[in-house]
Design a protein around this motif. Structure first.
Motif, PDB file in Angstrom:
ATOM      1  N   VAL A 254     -54.942 -43.610  27.581  1.00 31.68           N
ATOM      2  CA  VAL A 254     -55.590 -43.779  28.888  1.00 31.68           C
ATOM      3  C   VAL A 254     -54.801 -43.059  29.981  1.00 31.68           C
ATOM      4  O   VAL A 254     -53.589 -42.847  29.857  1.00 31.68           O
ATOM      5  N   PHE A 255     -55.488 -42.742  31.045  1.00 29.01           N
ATOM      6  CA  PHE A 255     -54.837 -42.092  32.195  1.00 29.01           C
ATOM      7  C   PHE A 255     -53.706 -42.978  32.706  1.00 29.01           C
ATOM      8  O   PHE A 255     -53.834 -44.199  32.793  1.00 29.01           O
ATOM      9  N   SER A 256     -52.589 -42.322  33.064  1.00 28.70           N
ATOM     10  CA  SER A 256     -51.482 -43.085  33.623  1.00 28.70           C
ATOM     11  C   SER A 256     -51.231 -42.671  35.078  1.00 28.70           C
ATOM     12  O   SER A 256     -51.325 -43.469  35.997  1.00 28.70           O
ATOM     13  N   ARG A 257     -50.928 -41.390  35.310  1.00 30.91           N
ATOM     14  CA  ARG A 257     -50.699 -40.962  36.704  1.00 30.91           C
ATOM     15  C   ARG A 257     -50.762 -39.448  36.819  1.00 30.91           C
ATOM     16  O   ARG A 257     -50.673 -38.744  35.817  1.00 30.91           O
ATOM     17  N   PHE A 258     -50.906 -38.996  38.062  1.00 28.36           N
ATOM     18  CA  PHE A 258     -50.842 -37.558  38.333  1.00 28.36           C
ATOM     19  C   PHE A 258     -49.441 -37.225  38.816  1.00 28.36           C
ATOM     20  O   PHE A 258     -48.787 -38.047  39.454  1.00 28.36           O
ATOM     21  N   LYS A 259     -49.008 -35.983  38.552  1.00 29.56           N
ATOM     22  CA  LYS A 259     -47.800 -35.482  39.208  1.00 29.56           C
ATOM     23  C   LYS A 259     -48.258 -34.455  40.234  1.00 29.56           C
ATOM     24  O   LYS A 259     -49.058 -33.569  39.921  1.00 29.56           O
ATOM     25  N   TYR A 260     -47.776 -34.614  41.478  1.00 28.91           N
ATOM     26  CA  TYR A 260     -48.240 -33.739  42.557  1.00 28.91           C
ATOM     27  C   TYR A 260     -47.210 -32.679  42.904  1.00 28.91           C
ATOM     28  O   TYR A 260     -46.004 -32.905  42.816  1.00 28.91           O
ATOM     29  N   ASP A 264     -49.704 -30.939  47.505  1.00 33.60           N
ATOM     30  CA  ASP A 264     -50.620 -32.031  47.130  1.00 33.60           C
ATOM     31  C   ASP A 264     -51.572 -31.678  45.993  1.00 33.60           C
ATOM     32  O   ASP A 264     -52.465 -32.461  45.678  1.00 33.60           O
ATOM     33  N   SER A 265     -51.415 -30.517  45.376  1.00 39.23           N
ATOM     34  CA  SER A 265     -52.267 -30.260  44.205  1.00 39.23           C
ATOM     35  C   SER A 265     -51.648 -30.978  42.993  1.00 39.23           C
ATOM     36  O   SER A 265     -50.454 -31.278  42.973  1.00 39.23           O
ATOM     37  N   VAL A 266     -52.481 -31.260  42.023  1.00 43.29           N
ATOM     38  CA  VAL A 266     -52.003 -31.971  40.826  1.00 43.29           C
ATOM     39  C   VAL A 266     -51.454 -30.937  39.850  1.00 43.29           C
ATOM     40  O   VAL A 266     -52.146 -30.005  39.464  1.00 43.29           O
ATOM     41  N   SER A 267     -50.173 -31.101  39.450  1.00 46.21           N
ATOM     42  CA  SER A 267     -49.603 -30.122  38.515  1.00 46.21           C
ATOM     43  C   SER A 267     -49.569 -30.673  37.090  1.00 46.21           C
ATOM     44  O   SER A 267     -49.543 -29.900  36.137  1.00 46.21           O
ATOM     45  N   GLU A 268     -49.530 -31.966  36.936  1.00 45.95           N
ATOM     46  CA  GLU A 268     -49.518 -32.572  35.587  1.00 45.95           C
ATOM     47  C   GLU A 268     -50.389 -33.808  35.615  1.00 45.95           C
ATOM     48  O   GLU A 268     -50.571 -34.431  36.649  1.00 45.95           O
ATOM     49  N   ILE A 269     -50.903 -34.128  34.449  1.00 42.85           N
ATOM     50  CA  ILE A 269     -51.607 -35.401  34.334  1.00 42.85           C
ATOM     51  C   ILE A 269     -51.003 -36.138  33.143  1.00 42.85           C
ATOM     52  O   ILE A 269     -50.858 -35.570  32.077  1.00 42.85           O
ATOM     53  N   TYR A 270     -50.598 -37.357  33.376  1.00 39.46           N
ATOM     54  CA  TYR A 270     -49.933 -38.137  32.338  1.00 39.46           C
ATOM     55  C   TYR A 270     -50.890 -39.193  31.789  1.00 39.46           C
ATOM     56  O   TYR A 270     -51.626 -39.827  32.539  1.00 39.46           O
ATOM     57  N   PHE A 271     -50.830 -39.338  30.484  1.00 45.49           N
ATOM     58  CA  PHE A 271     -51.609 -40.373  29.813  1.00 45.49           C
ATOM     59  C   PHE A 271     -50.639 -41.273  29.067  1.00 45.49           C
ATOM     60  O   PHE A 271     -49.505 -40.894  28.798  1.00 45.49           O
TER      61      PHE A 271
END
Ligand SMILES: Nc1nc2c(ncn2[C@@H]2O[C@H](COP(=O)(O)OP(=O)(O)OP(=O)(O)O)[C@@H](O)[C@H]2O)c(=O)[nH]1
Ligand SMILES: [Mg+2]
Length: 342
Positions: A254-260, A264-271
């Protein structure tokens, strides 16, 4: 207009780069018994993973079509993508990062398989391209061409961007306006009926939770409102079928958090895994294909063509019965499914 006529017109009228592109894939468009299914969506939204899960469900888990699928072209890559996805889910750590799993698609891929016991029965081609094409003008023409010649367009909707901080991210990353323009161009010259599916991906967090903060259907309807309204308009609604068909390609992450970044753009998405022992359990991945088959059978029933005969060989029943069987197994409501134009 049949597909051969459409391709001949495009070959005469399109720009040189599109003509070259079409010539490169023309061999895949020779038969009227081939269904064409284009995946649409930006980079990394999960297009290849979804195809891999759809294909795996068909070959390994699907009782309805068991023994009917024959491999033709490219599908080894889908087997590999499926293994990579499974490996990502089976990692012991609970943080699962984007860098694991399926690798990005570098060029247009055509995956082809037959349904039925003879090669002449029914072929399905999936077209999978690098998501970067969606935002690159020089590739826009190719995408529009693919949409023109496709029977079905599957729009992969990256759900964390729709559901988390919806106001900021929803349109920034999924590019619903660009998707709308490409589909509109795809509908313009082609008088054929089209199936358009909005397919939420990477959305386990919202579909496994019985009470998500925002209703996923409403969030998608809002994000893709302009596309939905266009398709519901008079010009298109009679020849379009539109539905939301969520798939769970991992079933355990499941989605956990974004890294900004600083801007302010999203560079990583953590699950993360639902629990340390959670295992890879894809769900509903066969549904988009059921929609495609139902759409095709409906068209053939209306035309009452000779296809009836060959399709009756395909599962051993009459066309109407085959369709009935597929419809019984097709989800149109509940679990985040919704039929928008029938
Ligand atoms: N957590 C999670 N990750 C997923 C899921 N589906 C795919 N991924 C991962 O997301 C990343 C992108 O998936 P792809 O299937 O390569 O996406 P794509 O749209 O084909 O990307 P391009 O080919 O670059 O356009 C990979 O690291 C996948 O392993 C999912 O349901 N959940
Ligand atoms: Mg890909």
């Amino acid at each position: 207009m049949n597909k051969k006529d459409l391709i001949n017109i495009l070959l005469k009228t399109a720009s040189p780069s599109v003509v070259n592109f079409l010539k490169g894939i023309q061999t895949h468009f020779l038969s009227d018994k081939t269904l064409h299914f284009t995946m649409l969506g930006g980079r990394g939204v999960g297009k290849t993973s979804l195809l891999a899960c759809m294909y795996n469900q068909l070959t390994n888990a699907n009782a309805l079509l068991a023994g009917q699928v024959r491999r033709v072209e490219g599908v080894n890559d889908l087997d590999n993508a499926y293994s990579e996805l499974r490996r990502m889910c089976n990692r012991q750590e609970t943080q699962v990062y984007n860098k694991y799993g399926v690798t990005g698609t570098e060029e247009l891929k055509v995956y082809s398989f037959n349904l039925g016991k003879k090669p002449s029965h029914l072929s399905i081609n999936f077209y999978d391209f690098p998501g970067g094409w969606v935002v690159k003008d020089e590739n826009r023409d190719k995408l529009e061409t693919l949409c023109k010649i496709s029977d079905a367009i599957l729009v992969a909707v990256d759900m964390p961007f729709v559901m988390e901080d919806h106001a900021t991210h929803a349109t920034m990353y999924n590019k619903p306006e660009v998707v709308k323009e490409i589909i509109q161009a795809g509908l313009e010259d082609s008088c054929n009926n089209k199936l358009v599916l909005l397919v939420p991906t990477r959305g386990e967090k919202y579909y496994l939770d019985s009470m998500p903060k925002i209703n996923p259907i409403s969030a998608i309807e809002e994000t893709y409102g302009s596309l939905i309204n266009m398709l519901k308009g008079n010009g298109y609604s009679k020849r379009t079928t539109l539905a939301i068909t969520p798939v769970l390609t991992t079933g355990c992450v499941v989605f956990s958090r974004f890294k900004y970044e600083e801007n302010d753009s999203v560079s990583e998405i953590y699950f993360r895994k639902i629990s340390p022992n959670a295992v890879f359990t894809p769900k509903n991945c066969e549904q988009p294909l059921y929609y495609l088959l139902d759409f095709f059978l409906k068209k053939r029933l209306e035309e009452k063509s000779m296809f009836d005969k060959f399709l009756s060989l395909f599962i051993g029943d009459s066309l109407a019965e085959v369709r009935e069987e597929i419809r019984k197994n097709t989800k149109t409501s509940g679990e985040g499914f919704k039929m928008l134009i029938e």
